[in-house]
Write an enzyme that holds these catalytic residues in place. Sequence first.
Site, PDB file in Angstrom:
ATOM      1  N   ALA A   1       9.496   1.513  -1.020  1.00 18.02           N
ATOM      2  CA  ALA A   1       9.685  -0.185  -0.671  1.00 18.02           C
ATOM      3  C   ALA A   1       9.202  -1.186  -1.931  1.00 18.02           C
ATOM      4  O   ALA A   1       8.188  -0.289  -2.558  1.00 18.02           O
ATOM      5  CB  ALA A   1       8.937  -0.500   1.213  1.00 18.02           C
ATOM      6  N   LYS A   2       9.403  -2.641  -1.432  1.00 20.61           N
ATOM      7  CA  LYS A   2       8.801  -3.538  -2.533  1.00 20.61           C
ATOM      8  C   LYS A   2       8.986  -5.302  -1.209  1.00 20.61           C
ATOM      9  O   LYS A   2       9.292  -4.579  -0.304  1.00 20.61           O
ATOM     10  CB  LYS A   2       9.406  -3.117  -3.963  1.00 20.61           C
ATOM     11  CG  LYS A   2       8.727  -3.807  -4.392  1.00 20.61           C
ATOM     12  CD  LYS A   2       7.820  -2.378  -5.125  1.00 20.61           C
ATOM     13  CE  LYS A   2       6.912  -3.154  -6.751  1.00 20.61           C
ATOM     14  NZ  LYS A   2       6.382  -2.201  -7.053  1.00 20.61           N
TER      15      LYS A   2
END
Length: 421
Positions: free
Chosen positions: A108-109
């Site tokens: 994720a980011k």
Amino acid sequence: MNKSIYSGPVFEMATKQFERVADHLQILEMDRDRLLYPKRAIAVSCPIHRDDGRTEVYQGYRVQHHLTLGPTKGGTRFAPSVDIGEVAALAIWMSWKCALAGLPYGGAKGGITVDPYSLSPRELQALSRRYMQEMIPFVGPHTDVMAPDMGTNEQIMAWFMDTYSMYQGQTINEIVTGKPISTGGTLGRREATGRGVAYLVGRALEHLGIAAGNATAIVQGFGNVGSVTAYSLAERGVKIVGVSDHTAAYYDPAGLDVGELQRHIAERGRFSGFSAQSLIDPSELLVRTCDVLVPAAIEQVITGDNASQLKCRILAEGANGPTTPEADSILDQRGGEIFVLPDILCNSGGVIVSYFEWVQDLQRLFWEEAEVFDRLHRILERSFQQTIARARRDRISHRMAAMAIGVSVVQSAKRTRGLFP
């Protein structure tokens, strides 16, 4: 599938890398989109009151690549360059990184399009809390766990945790990692990425038969990763001959004093003004002679234009995506002349110790620093050996080998679980 929301040079770079490894692994065309494109992308507006009374709205993002192996995991960056394409690319790279390290995470980011240095401390806190408030429906300790990245730090993670905890009515330390020790952080997290880079550089030097005491290094970027890497390499006897940040670059074949550099940064907040004698054009730093080159700043700094000019023996990618696919092709043509420690291996120390922090928070049982780094080095050693062995077996680059391992892990898990419903 409508792919138009993901665009920009960084996402295109991640896509090209994936297509190359997918060709190598002979992944069917019909299976590629499911492996590449994110499960979920969130865009939010974050209004805050500025100190002068104005209301200003900032755009925030979070991309969760896949949840096949467990919750997603990744940093949150505050930077003017943040957009959905960049965030998606970073989430994809994080997936392969976690899979290579054997962590039970998808990538994720997240981020906000803002210059954090343009905000007062009160404004920064307001924006941080508003961002987490907007993300609450989409994150959780078993859904998506945030961490710091460019432009964020331990304090911002503490605000994230407090905002989420107030909403839940109880303290949920494990919603973020990279927190201060006093709020459930782990010993060693702040130094983990840089010390991991230095450990792997040490292993590469051993592999090549180069004594650390005879080696030289250039570190581009002197934030958390670059500064800790430089200090850790210097501790191992490596001579630091070049450094830079966004304000200045310095090169001295006789060596630079890392302690003096750190003191200057602590006092001034930037490199400019450190020395007139060793000052050079920042564009020249990457192509100066050294044994170890550590790009530890931003994406796409080693390109088709300068890859043929690199004069290093080891390229240790402390940053995410510092080398473009065009540069990779040139490095491959140089026939193993440069020993590449690819980003998903080289800078994985941060997410590995973030995983340790999450585990400790869930268990409410904390480890001593020696145990943290012993476990870190064991995982890095395993990943290093697997990457070298895969590259040798298949006669491919280290980047291709590392990505092949990571992509194969995710592909196998998706195949095993099947497609619901």
